[in-house]
Write a protein that holds these residues in place. Sequence first.
Motif, PDB file in Angstrom:
ATOM      1  N   SER A   1      50.020  40.855  32.216  1.00  0.00           N
ATOM      2  CA  SER A   1      50.461  41.755  33.057  1.00  0.00           C
ATOM      3  C   SER A   1      50.529  41.471  34.477  1.00  0.00           C
ATOM      4  N   ILE A   2      51.451  42.055  35.447  1.00  0.00           N
ATOM      5  CA  ILE A   2      51.265  41.881  37.003  1.00  0.00           C
ATOM      6  C   ILE A   2      51.321  43.239  37.487  1.00  0.00           C
ATOM      7  N   ASN A   3      50.182  43.831  38.249  1.00  0.00           N
ATOM      8  CA  ASN A   3      50.418  45.265  38.717  1.00  0.00           C
ATOM      9  C   ASN A   3      50.994  45.446  40.035  1.00  0.00           C
ATOM     10  N   ARG A   4      50.910  44.230  40.788  1.00  0.00           N
ATOM     11  CA  ARG A   4      51.656  44.207  42.029  1.00  0.00           C
ATOM     12  C   ARG A   4      51.747  42.942  42.371  1.00  0.00           C
TER      13      ARG A   4
ATOM     14  N   VAL B   1      47.112  40.039  38.831  1.00  0.00           N
ATOM     15  CA  VAL B   1      47.316  39.553  37.302  1.00  0.00           C
ATOM     16  C   VAL B   1      46.145  40.002  36.545  1.00  0.00           C
ATOM     17  N   ARG B   2      46.677  40.481  35.523  1.00  0.00           N
ATOM     18  CA  ARG B   2      45.813  40.524  34.269  1.00  0.00           C
ATOM     19  C   ARG B   2      46.069  39.386  33.460  1.00  0.00           C
ATOM     20  N   THR B   3      45.141  38.570  33.045  1.00  0.00           N
ATOM     21  CA  THR B   3      45.410  37.442  32.110  1.00  0.00           C
ATOM     22  C   THR B   3      45.528  37.807  30.741  1.00  0.00           C
ATOM     23  N   LEU B   4      45.766  36.679  29.957  1.00  0.00           N
ATOM     24  CA  LEU B   4      45.641  36.793  28.329  1.00  0.00           C
ATOM     25  C   LEU B   4      44.257  37.081  27.760  1.00  0.00           C
ATOM     26  N   TYR B   5      43.284  36.314  28.794  1.00  0.00           N
ATOM     27  CA  TYR B   5      42.007  36.286  28.378  1.00  0.00           C
ATOM     28  C   TYR B   5      41.051  37.289  28.938  1.00  0.00           C
ATOM     29  N   ASP B   6      41.285  38.285  29.747  1.00  0.00           N
ATOM     30  CA  ASP B   6      40.492  39.075  30.324  1.00  0.00           C
ATOM     31  C   ASP B   6      41.221  40.526  30.813  1.00  0.00           C
ATOM     32  N   SER B   7      40.327  41.268  30.852  1.00  0.00           N
ATOM     33  CA  SER B   7      41.021  42.814  30.993  1.00  0.00           C
ATOM     34  C   SER B   7      41.075  43.040  32.614  1.00  0.00           C
ATOM     35  N   ARG B   8      40.097  42.147  33.268  1.00  0.00           N
ATOM     36  CA  ARG B   8      40.235  42.690  34.822  1.00  0.00           C
ATOM     37  C   ARG B   8      41.750  42.279  35.268  1.00  0.00           C
ATOM     38  N   VAL B   9      41.740  42.581  36.548  1.00  0.00           N
ATOM     39  CA  VAL B   9      42.814  41.989  37.450  1.00  0.00           C
ATOM     40  C   VAL B   9      42.323  41.307  38.715  1.00  0.00           C
ATOM     41  N   ASP B  10      42.676  40.242  38.677  1.00  0.00           N
ATOM     42  CA  ASP B  10      42.583  39.172  39.842  1.00  0.00           C
ATOM     43  C   ASP B  10      43.629  38.815  40.650  1.00  0.00           C
ATOM     44  N   ASP B  11      43.112  38.439  42.008  1.00  0.00           N
ATOM     45  CA  ASP B  11      44.131  38.151  42.876  1.00  0.00           C
ATOM     46  C   ASP B  11      44.601  36.607  42.811  1.00  0.00           C
TER      47      ASP B  11
END
Length: 123
Positions: free
Chosen positions: A30-33, A101-111
Motif C-alpha cells: 500500500s501507499i499512504n501518501r 510505501v508499505r511493502t509486501l514484506y514488512d508492516s512498516r512504512v518507508d520513504d
Amino acid sequence: QVQLVESGGDSVQAGGSLRLSCAASGSIFSINRMAWYRQAPGKQREWVAVITSGGNRNYTDSVKGRFSIFRDNAKNKNTVYLQMNSLKPEDTAVYYCNAGVRTLYDSRVDDYWGQGTQVTVSS
C-alpha cells in the motif's frame, strides 16, 4: 523492492505549463501518501505538494493556485501527477517524487524517492 520513476520534465517559458508523472512499482502492499519535492541549484530540497491515500491534498504556499497534485484512479492509483500552470523562473528545479510505501514484506512504512526530473522555466 520499490521503484519510483518520474517523467515530464522539460524547458518552458514563463507562463507555460507542464505535467509531471511518477509511477511507483515493485513489491507494494500500500501507499499512504505520494508527494513532490524540488531542489533548485544551491538550495535545499523543499516540499511542494502531497496527496494522501484518502485523497487529501496540500501545497506549499508558493505554488498554491498554480500547481495541482492528483492520481489517476481510473488507471493506476500508484501513479501521481503534478500539473504545473503559470510557471515562473523560480520554479526551476529538479523535481523529485516521494512515496510512503508499505511493502509486501514488512508492516512498516518507508520513504522512497525517484531519480528526479529537471524543470527549467525561462523568462
